[in-house]
Design a protein around this motif. Structure first.
Motif, PDB file in Angstrom:
ATOM      1  N   TYR A   1      -7.818 -22.305  26.748  1.00  0.00           N
ATOM      2  CA  TYR A   1      -8.049 -22.306  28.039  1.00  0.00           C
ATOM      3  C   TYR A   1      -8.934 -21.218  28.729  1.00  0.00           C
ATOM      4  O   TYR A   1      -8.693 -20.069  27.959  1.00  0.00           O
ATOM      5  CB  TYR A   1      -6.733 -22.227  28.674  1.00  0.00           C
ATOM      6  CG  TYR A   1      -6.666 -22.374  30.276  1.00  0.00           C
ATOM      7  CD1 TYR A   1      -6.985 -23.456  30.682  1.00  0.00           C
ATOM      8  CD2 TYR A   1      -6.227 -21.260  31.027  1.00  0.00           C
ATOM      9  CE1 TYR A   1      -6.873 -23.492  32.337  1.00  0.00           C
ATOM     10  CE2 TYR A   1      -6.509 -21.320  32.377  1.00  0.00           C
ATOM     11  CZ  TYR A   1      -6.572 -22.784  32.832  1.00  0.00           C
ATOM     12  OH  TYR A   1      -6.649 -22.754  34.406  1.00  0.00           O
TER      13      TYR A   1
ATOM     14  N   SER B   1       6.646 -28.911  30.798  1.00  0.00           N
ATOM     15  CA  SER B   1       5.892 -28.924  32.165  1.00  0.00           C
ATOM     16  C   SER B   1       4.778 -29.453  32.047  1.00  0.00           C
ATOM     17  O   SER B   1       4.028 -29.850  31.129  1.00  0.00           O
ATOM     18  CB  SER B   1       5.656 -27.249  32.362  1.00  0.00           C
ATOM     19  OG  SER B   1       4.841 -26.863  31.538  1.00  0.00           O
TER      20      SER B   1
ATOM     21  N   TYR C   1      -4.507 -23.883  37.640  1.00  0.00           N
ATOM     22  CA  TYR C   1      -3.629 -25.328  37.618  1.00  0.00           C
ATOM     23  C   TYR C   1      -2.329 -25.098  38.337  1.00  0.00           C
ATOM     24  O   TYR C   1      -1.711 -23.838  38.429  1.00  0.00           O
ATOM     25  CB  TYR C   1      -3.410 -25.512  35.874  1.00  0.00           C
ATOM     26  CG  TYR C   1      -2.682 -24.485  35.361  1.00  0.00           C
ATOM     27  CD1 TYR C   1      -1.387 -24.348  35.361  1.00  0.00           C
ATOM     28  CD2 TYR C   1      -3.485 -23.509  34.490  1.00  0.00           C
ATOM     29  CE1 TYR C   1      -0.836 -23.220  34.625  1.00  0.00           C
ATOM     30  CE2 TYR C   1      -2.852 -22.791  33.784  1.00  0.00           C
ATOM     31  CZ  TYR C   1      -1.299 -22.593  33.992  1.00  0.00           C
ATOM     32  OH  TYR C   1      -0.727 -21.511  33.191  1.00  0.00           O
TER      33      TYR C   1
ATOM     34  N   GLU D   1       1.864 -26.312  38.367  1.00  0.00           N
ATOM     35  CA  GLU D   1       2.774 -26.780  37.341  1.00  0.00           C
ATOM     36  C   GLU D   1       3.975 -27.661  38.029  1.00  0.00           C
ATOM     37  O   GLU D   1       4.483 -27.224  39.028  1.00  0.00           O
ATOM     38  CB  GLU D   1       3.439 -25.319  36.549  1.00  0.00           C
ATOM     39  CG  GLU D   1       4.279 -25.787  35.594  1.00  0.00           C
ATOM     40  CD  GLU D   1       4.851 -24.378  34.714  1.00  0.00           C
ATOM     41  OE1 GLU D   1       4.055 -24.150  33.750  1.00  0.00           O
ATOM     42  OE2 GLU D   1       5.845 -24.062  35.175  1.00  0.00           O
TER      43      GLU D   1
ATOM     44  N   CYS E   1      -5.404 -24.963  24.389  1.00  0.00           N
ATOM     45  CA  CYS E   1      -5.140 -24.501  25.709  1.00  0.00           C
ATOM     46  C   CYS E   1      -4.405 -23.014  25.640  1.00  0.00           C
ATOM     47  O   CYS E   1      -5.100 -22.400  25.036  1.00  0.00           O
ATOM     48  CB  CYS E   1      -4.039 -25.300  26.443  1.00  0.00           C
ATOM     49  SG  CYS E   1      -4.019 -25.079  28.064  1.00  0.00           S
TER      50      CYS E   1
ATOM     51  N   GLY F   1       0.683 -24.906  27.311  1.00  0.00           N
ATOM     52  CA  GLY F   1       1.720 -24.834  28.258  1.00  0.00           C
ATOM     53  C   GLY F   1       2.101 -23.177  28.409  1.00  0.00           C
ATOM     54  O   GLY F   1       1.397 -22.266  28.030  1.00  0.00           O
ATOM     55  N   ARG F   2       3.356 -22.905  29.220  1.00  0.00           N
ATOM     56  CA  ARG F   2       3.632 -21.776  29.454  1.00  0.00           C
ATOM     57  C   ARG F   2       4.422 -21.369  28.024  1.00  0.00           C
ATOM     58  O   ARG F   2       4.698 -19.829  27.875  1.00  0.00           O
ATOM     59  CB  ARG F   2       4.821 -21.742  30.427  1.00  0.00           C
ATOM     60  CG  ARG F   2       4.976 -20.213  31.126  1.00  0.00           C
ATOM     61  CD  ARG F   2       5.254 -20.264  32.798  1.00  0.00           C
ATOM     62  NE  ARG F   2       5.944 -21.567  33.346  1.00  0.00           N
ATOM     63  CZ  ARG F   2       7.217 -21.476  33.416  1.00  0.00           C
ATOM     64  NH1 ARG F   2       8.018 -20.622  33.238  1.00  0.00           N
ATOM     65  NH2 ARG F   2       7.563 -22.777  34.174  1.00  0.00           N
TER      66      ARG F   2
ATOM     67  N   HIS G   1       0.757 -29.667  33.557  1.00  0.00           N
ATOM     68  CA  HIS G   1      -0.382 -28.657  34.339  1.00  0.00           C
ATOM     69  C   HIS G   1      -1.290 -29.758  34.964  1.00  0.00           C
ATOM     70  O   HIS G   1      -1.718 -30.586  34.417  1.00  0.00           O
ATOM     71  CB  HIS G   1      -0.897 -27.943  33.372  1.00  0.00           C
ATOM     72  CG  HIS G   1       0.305 -26.728  32.928  1.00  0.00           C
ATOM     73  ND1 HIS G   1       0.175 -25.856  31.962  1.00  0.00           N
ATOM     74  CD2 HIS G   1       1.426 -26.427  33.642  1.00  0.00           C
ATOM     75  CE1 HIS G   1       1.041 -25.075  31.770  1.00  0.00           C
ATOM     76  NE2 HIS G   1       1.826 -25.353  32.851  1.00  0.00           N
ATOM     77  N   ASP G   2      -1.571 -29.223  36.125  1.00  0.00           N
ATOM     78  CA  ASP G   2      -2.677 -30.270  36.784  1.00  0.00           C
ATOM     79  C   ASP G   2      -3.674 -29.514  37.494  1.00  0.00           C
ATOM     80  O   ASP G   2      -3.230 -28.496  38.219  1.00  0.00           O
ATOM     81  CB  ASP G   2      -1.970 -31.425  37.326  1.00  0.00           C
ATOM     82  CG  ASP G   2      -3.129 -32.599  37.555  1.00  0.00           C
ATOM     83  OD1 ASP G   2      -3.808 -32.530  37.186  1.00  0.00           O
ATOM     84  OD2 ASP G   2      -2.349 -33.569  38.312  1.00  0.00           O
TER      85      ASP G   2
ATOM     86  N   GLU H   1       3.536 -27.555  27.489  1.00  0.00           N
ATOM     87  CA  GLU H   1       2.698 -28.264  28.138  1.00  0.00           C
ATOM     88  C   GLU H   1       3.189 -29.941  27.795  1.00  0.00           C
ATOM     89  O   GLU H   1       3.137 -30.211  26.736  1.00  0.00           O
ATOM     90  CB  GLU H   1       1.343 -28.501  28.375  1.00  0.00           C
ATOM     91  CG  GLU H   1       0.808 -28.841  29.479  1.00  0.00           C
ATOM     92  CD  GLU H   1       0.506 -30.299  29.865  1.00  0.00           C
ATOM     93  OE1 GLU H   1       0.532 -30.678  30.976  1.00  0.00           O
ATOM     94  OE2 GLU H   1       0.534 -31.126  28.717  1.00  0.00           O
TER      95      GLU H   1
END
Length: 198
Positions: A138, A48, A58, A60, A118, A88-89, A50-51, A14
């Motif tokens: 998360y 990335s 979320y 991406e 997260c 993030g991923r 995230h939102d 992220e």
């Protein structure tokens, strides 16, 4: 006294989770080495963003590129004072690297400060280090954290011993403040500081 901090991330970590801790910790004088398995210092990772926009989870978008400044294969965890794991991923696949898990275990075995945000908790869970810790993540990772043996999953930024955890990038002010405290870093202001407008 400046500390040496290891930050482990990778492609599609992220954006905020990588950039803000890196820049903030460097800003107050610490040295942050950012590494990724199978990549070397000077290589770039893609981040990335995230939102949340009203969906059930979320979304991406593509973030910035980030240039790594150290090589994981050359890292000796014993030379670092603390560890930081962004979300993030990237943690989804980083948790499959033995060298990442062994590095994480060192910080717990040595009782050094660890911050995880997260989805970074994927890595903690895979390293089998969360048993007995109160923590957060998360929210969708709560079942995984509980299955990994955490003592309690809490719905807020949480410090338990050498571990501080947070749920997402909006928690940066709090997790970084606690992480700095764990490092023994005191931030002082000479005059009164006006609070940010809400």
């Amino acid at each position: 006294m400046p500390k040496d901090i290891l930050l482990i991330t990778g492609d599609f970590g992220e954006d905020y989770d990588v950039m803000i801790p890196y820049q903030g910790l460097e800003m107050v004088g610490h040295n942050v080495d950012v590494v990724c398995p199978d990549k070397e210092a000077g290589d770039r990772i893609k981040t990335s963003i995230h939102d949340f926009r009203g969906d059930q989870t979320y979304m991406e978008d593509r973030g910035h590129d980030f240039e790594l400044n150290a090589t994981l294969a050359d890292v000796d965890p014993a030379e670092y004072d603390a560890l930081y794991l962004p979300g993030g991923r990237a943690p989804e696949y980083l948790q499959t690297y033995d060298e990442v898990l062994e590095t994480v275990r060192h910080f717990f075995d040595a009782n050094k400060p660890v911050g995880a945000l997260c989805h970074g908790q994927h890595i903690l869970n895979a390293a089998d280090v969360v048993e007995g810790f109160e923590m957060t993540s998360y929210p969708a990772l709560r079942p995984e954290c509980e299955a990994a043996g955490c003592a309690a999953w809490v719905d807020e930024v949480t410090r338990d011993g050498n571990l501080v955890t947070a749920q997402g990038w909006d928690d940066h002010p709090e997790i970084l403040s606690i992480f700095l405290e764990m490092l023994g870093t005191e931030v002082r202001h000479d005059g009164e500081v006006a609070p940010a407008d809400d």
